[in-house]
Design an enzyme around this catalytic site. Structure first.
Site, PDB file in Angstrom:
ATOM      1  N   GLY A 165       8.963 -12.151 -16.616  1.00 50.72           N
ATOM      2  CA  GLY A 165       7.847 -12.863 -16.949  1.00 50.72           C
ATOM      3  C   GLY A 165       8.303 -14.057 -17.526  1.00 50.72           C
ATOM      4  N   ARG A 166       7.495 -14.802 -18.500  1.00 52.19           N
ATOM      5  CA  ARG A 166       7.955 -15.988 -19.364  1.00 52.19           C
ATOM      6  C   ARG A 166       9.279 -15.825 -19.904  1.00 52.19           C
ATOM      7  NH1 ARG A 166       2.597 -15.808 -20.697  1.00 52.19           N
ATOM      8  NH2 ARG A 166       3.511 -14.352 -22.489  1.00 52.19           N
ATOM      9  N   ILE A 167       9.773 -14.997 -20.562  1.00 51.05           N
ATOM     10  CA  ILE A 167      10.757 -15.093 -21.438  1.00 51.05           C
ATOM     11  C   ILE A 167      12.070 -14.730 -20.455  1.00 51.05           C
ATOM     12  CG2 ILE A 167      12.053 -13.716 -23.183  1.00 51.05           C
ATOM     13  CD1 ILE A 167       9.521 -12.952 -24.500  1.00 51.05           C
ATOM     14  N   ARG A 182       7.761  -6.276 -10.486  1.00 50.30           N
ATOM     15  CA  ARG A 182       6.814  -5.741  -9.656  1.00 50.30           C
ATOM     16  C   ARG A 182       6.463  -6.751  -8.559  1.00 50.30           C
ATOM     17  NH1 ARG A 182       2.562  -3.380 -13.603  1.00 50.30           N
ATOM     18  NH2 ARG A 182       3.248  -5.194 -14.333  1.00 50.30           N
ATOM     19  N   ARG A 197      11.983  -4.378 -25.944  1.00 50.26           N
ATOM     20  CA  ARG A 197      11.448  -3.230 -26.782  1.00 50.26           C
ATOM     21  C   ARG A 197      12.082  -2.022 -26.912  1.00 50.26           C
ATOM     22  NH1 ARG A 197       8.301  -6.181 -29.229  1.00 50.26           N
ATOM     23  NH2 ARG A 197       6.255  -6.100 -29.778  1.00 50.26           N
ATOM     24  N   GLU A 213      12.553   2.149 -34.296  1.00 50.48           N
ATOM     25  CA  GLU A 213      13.315   1.457 -35.254  1.00 50.48           C
ATOM     26  C   GLU A 213      12.367   1.310 -36.534  1.00 50.48           C
ATOM     27  OE1 GLU A 213      13.427  -2.122 -32.500  1.00 50.48           O
ATOM     28  OE2 GLU A 213      11.638  -2.863 -33.498  1.00 50.48           O
ATOM     29  N   HIS A 215      15.623  -6.662 -34.789  1.00 51.18           N
ATOM     30  CA  HIS A 215      14.284  -7.053 -33.905  1.00 51.18           C
ATOM     31  C   HIS A 215      14.092  -8.537 -34.529  1.00 51.18           C
ATOM     32  CE1 HIS A 215      10.327  -5.526 -32.340  1.00 51.18           C
ATOM     33  NE2 HIS A 215      10.517  -6.974 -32.070  1.00 51.18           N
ATOM     34  N   GLY A 225      14.315 -11.208 -32.330  1.00 50.75           N
ATOM     35  CA  GLY A 225      14.250 -12.120 -31.151  1.00 50.75           C
ATOM     36  C   GLY A 225      13.480 -13.409 -31.266  1.00 50.75           C
TER      37      GLY A 225
HETATM   38  C1  DGY Z   1       6.914  -9.732 -30.092  1.00 51.45           C
HETATM   39  O1  DGY Z   1       6.256 -10.954 -29.819  1.00 51.45           O
HETATM   40  O2  DGY Z   1       6.140  -8.759 -29.373  1.00 51.45           O
HETATM   41  C2  DGY Z   1       8.288  -9.712 -30.901  1.00 51.45           C
HETATM   42  O3  DGY Z   1       8.759  -8.456 -30.515  1.00 51.45           O
HETATM   43  C3  DGY Z   1       7.831  -9.551 -32.387  1.00 51.45           C
HETATM   44  O4  DGY Z   1       7.203  -8.759 -32.823  1.00 51.45           O
END
Ligand code: DGY
Length: 319
Positions: free
Chosen positions: A155-157, A177, A238, A267, A285, A287
């Site tokens: 995806g975008r990330i 996919r 995640r 977590e 967490h 990111g």
């Molecule tokens: C998100 O944007 O889903 C990050 O994990 C922050 O919760």
């Protein structure tokens, strides 16, 4: 005046801007509320500005008949039972786009730290055990340049992570996919491959898939077994997408070289097996945790919430 709950501490500017249009209650202590307390605080509220720590399941939603919108300060929304919200006429929104580059940066930081044993080296220097200045075989790690980067979830990330690989002259393969359009693949220098091919060929496996029942333990013992013994696994997507128990066993047995993790199953609890391992580098967490990006996420969520409560279509609807 409509009433809004902000479930965690956010920037004062955000509280002030929402308070101009709504009656606002906010959790200045920043301690996550358990479901019963969350439901209690939501009584009489029309909107919630929430984080991924706040679980909105059917039982909580049933207790909040006036709630019209849950604006998550996150791109992910696995903390919300979206079908249950839809059934009850509650809009759900997220913050896509604004955190891609910041999350990609952190993913690379973990990749590089795991490959070059940065946290381990830092602990060694601090410990006072560093007695001989240089050793030919001290802290040998993995080369990043000219290696193969495999991205699961493009995806975008994922694409922002791929873009950064050009600076390291890497080969980029991905599994998703759907295939990206050819022009996009060309621009990123990325090639679609089957998942097993990616696992077998990548020196760095980066997981960037959202969590859902379909992606639960997407990377488990069987997938890790297909990776190179020199491979590094990175998860900044995640918790639950990677099977932590299986990864602990693999790292312990050195079936792969190392891992970089920003997210964990359950977590803030972390599988205690990780804590004894030197070949894993962990962050809590974070990111998307740059000031500028967290501010953009909060203002995007506030704009979504405001739109719904003013009867407009939100910019980032999930349902
Ligand atoms: C998100 O944007 O889903 C990050 O994990 C922050 O919760």
């Amino acid at each position: 005046m409509k009433r809004v709950l902000i479930t965690r501490a956010v920037f004062p500017e955000i509280v002030a801007s929402l308070a101009r249009g709504f009656e606002v209650e906010h959790n200045a202590e920043d301690t996550p509320w358990p479901p019963q307390e969350l439901a209690r605080r939501l009584q009489g509220k029309h909107g919630a500005l929430a984080t991924v720590m706040d679980k909105f399941d059917a039982a909580v939603l049933d207790q909040c008949p006036e709630l019209k919108v849950i604006a998550n300060i996150a791109v992910g929304y696995n903390n919300i039972d979206v079908p249950a919200a839809t059934q009850r006429g509650i809009r759900v929104t997220n913050t896509p786009g604004v955190l891609d580059d910041t999350t990609a940066d952190l993913t690379w930081a973990l990749l590089m730290a795991a490959a070059r044993r940065i946290a381990e080296g830092d602990a060694y220097v601090r410990s006072g055990d560093w007695k001989i200045a240089f050793g030919v075989q001290y802290f040998l790690g993995q080369d990043i340049h000219h290696a193969t980067l495999g991205i699961v979830g493009m995806g975008r990330i994922g694409q922002a992570i791929a873009r950064r690989a050009a600076g390291f002259d890497m080969r980029v393969i991905y599994h998703n996919r759907s295939h990206l359009p050819e022009a996009e693949e060309k621009r990123l220098g990325a090639t679609w491959v089957e998942r097993d091919t990616l696992l077998a060929e990548a020196d760095f496996v980066v997981v960037m898939a959202p969590y859902s029942p379909a992606t639960h333990h997407l990377i488990g013992a069987a997938e890790i077994a297909k990776m190179k013994p020199t491979a590094v696994l990175v998860n900044s997507a995640r918790g639950g997408v990677v099977d932590d128990a299986a990864l602990v066993e693999a790292l312990k047995a050195k079936r792969i070289a190392a891992a970089g993790l920003d997210v964990f199953e359950g977590e803030p609890r972390v599988n205690p097996g990780y804590l004894a391992l030197r070949n894993v580098v962990m962050t809590p967490h974070v990111g998307s945790a740059s000031r500028a990006t967290r501010m953009r996420m909060c203002s995007t969520a506030a704009a979504n919430l405001t739109a719904v409560l003013e009867g407009r279509e939100p910019p980032n609807p999930v349902n």
